[in-house]
Design an enzyme around this catalytic site. Structure first.
Site, mmCIF file in Angstrom:
data_model
loop_
_atom_site.group_PDB
_atom_site.id
_atom_site.type_symbol
_atom_site.label_atom_id
_atom_site.label_comp_id
_atom_site.label_asym_id
_atom_site.label_seq_id
_atom_site.Cartn_x
_atom_site.Cartn_y
_atom_site.Cartn_z
ATOM 1 N N GLU A 15 52.007 42.353 38.377
ATOM 2 C CA GLU A 15 51.061 41.134 39.138
ATOM 3 C C GLU A 15 49.644 41.871 39.084
ATOM 4 O OE1 GLU A 15 55.201 39.492 39.769
ATOM 5 O OE2 GLU A 15 53.956 41.575 40.145
ATOM 6 N N HIS B 77 60.093 33.549 47.571
ATOM 7 C CA HIS B 77 60.054 32.462 46.563
ATOM 8 C C HIS B 77 59.501 31.171 47.210
ATOM 9 C CE1 HIS B 77 62.951 35.253 44.809
ATOM 10 N NE2 HIS B 77 62.594 34.560 43.460
#
Length: 366
Positions: free
Chosen positions: A90, A159
């Site tokens: 990322e 998540h």
């Protein structure tokens, strides 16, 4: 430096970009049942079609079309030079987007899940948010960081985080979070057009919700500026007179459901959809609260040091003499996101909102 990008899909063995665009527009014409995910997908495709400097990349966004299929078909239509997969890194994804934006491109990147963005936070806070200021305005950074966020899908920790406060607290970033199918399209188009970096928070539980929408009409209205900008402009999702429910993203539908339930009990609640957390529309929020005299802020994120806290503080500062009761909040709890079987207790619910409405000091004190 101007970017050099091939806009033809024929180079990749696909149908021409013009033919694909015509087919897509024909398929999207007329009022039809459209999912939140489809609206985002169409917004990306339309932006890429209208501006060759727009490109999309991230983990699994290419051939797979993203975990939630938001980028489905973009690689086939625009080629691997415009929509492509990256390594699972990322920080590298954001760093590459910064370099591209500095050199005239308009990258749109996907973080896949909310908490997956944390390894890139140093890049976002130290470089994405500060480049414009660091260069005394000489170098805008037009990039969009798409982050699927919040709960409601039965996911596990990492998540289902509601991470909007981190970005809202960072000067130099805009923070958008749509709550309707129509806004999903319009707000993503506006984010991509913006000369400033935008963190675009997408409520995961809304991806499969549907509304009757004419996507082609939305495209034309955006490209011809026939609709007012959504940036810094909250929406009155439901008019009311007794109290104001203020929500954004995934909590707007819950607030609307609570208002419907409250109507059966004789209470007329107004619902404000914040839309853009940064910039925040103080005017619309305060106008509503001054009218109703009571307010509740609803958000999935934990309440401590939150966006909800900031909205409460602003109401108290600006509307104090109009308030008939303290401004209250219904938020997630100050704990890590729970296991899937427990998330219904963590997230704001209609019952929790109605209980809080009942606590708004309706009876006059003796």
């Amino acid at each position: 430096m101007s970017p050099t990008i091939s806009t033809s899909s024929e180079a990749n063995g696909n149908v021409s970009a013009e033919t694909a665009a015509q087919a897509a527009r024909a398929a999207n014409t007329g009022l039809q049942s459209v999912t939140f995910a489809k609206a985002l997908n169409t917004a990306l495709a339309d932006a890429m079609e209208s501006d060759p400097s727009v490109l999309m990349f991230g983990e699994d966004v290419g051939v797979l079309g993203g975990v939630f299929r938001i980028t489905d078909g973009l690689t086939k239509r625009f080629g691997t030079g415009r929509c492509f997969d990256t390594p699972l890194a990322e920080s590298g994804i954001v760093g590459m987007a910064i370099g591209m934006a500095m050199n005239g491109m308009r990258p749109v990147i996907e973080m896949q899940f909310d908490a997956f963005a944390y390894p890139a936070f140093e890049q976002i806070a130290s470089h994405v948010a500060k480049m414009h200021n660091r260069t005394k305005g000489k170098m805008p950074l037009p990039l969009v960081i798409r982050i699927p966020y919040a709960g409601g899908i039965g996911g596990v920790e990492h998540h289902c985080d509601s991470s909007e406060a981190y970005y809202a607290h960072t000067p130099g970033l805009k923070v958008f979070t749509p709550a309707t199918v129509k806004d999903a399209y319009l707000m993503l188009r506006e984010a991509i057009d913006s000369p400033d970096p935008v963190v675009f928070m997408e409520p995961k539980k809304l991806y499969w919700t549907k509304e009757q929408v004419d996507l082609e009409a939305l495209r034309l209205s955006h490209e011809t500026a026939l609709v007012p900008s959504t940036e810094g402009k909250a929406a009155i999702a439901r008019s009311g007179t007794d109290a104001t429910l203020i929500a954004y993203g995934p909590s707007v539908s819950t607030a609307l459901a609570a208002a419907e339930a409250a109507a059966l009990e004789g209470r007329n609640l107004e619902v404000i959809d914040v839309r853009t957390i940064v910039p925040l529309d103080d005017a619309t929020i305060c106008e509503s609260v001054r009218k109703t005299g009571r307010a509740i802020v609803i958000a999935e994120a934990p309440g401590f040091a939150s966006v909800a806290s900031e909205i409460v503080a602003r109401i108290q500062e600006r509307c104090f003499h109009s308030l008939a009761a303290p401004v209250l909040r219904v938020t997630g709890f100050d704990t890590p996101f729970p296991a899937p079987k427990l998330e219904k207790y963590f997230l704001p619910s209609v019952d929790r909102i109605l209980d809080t409405v009942d606590a708004l000091q309706w009876e006059e004190k003796a």
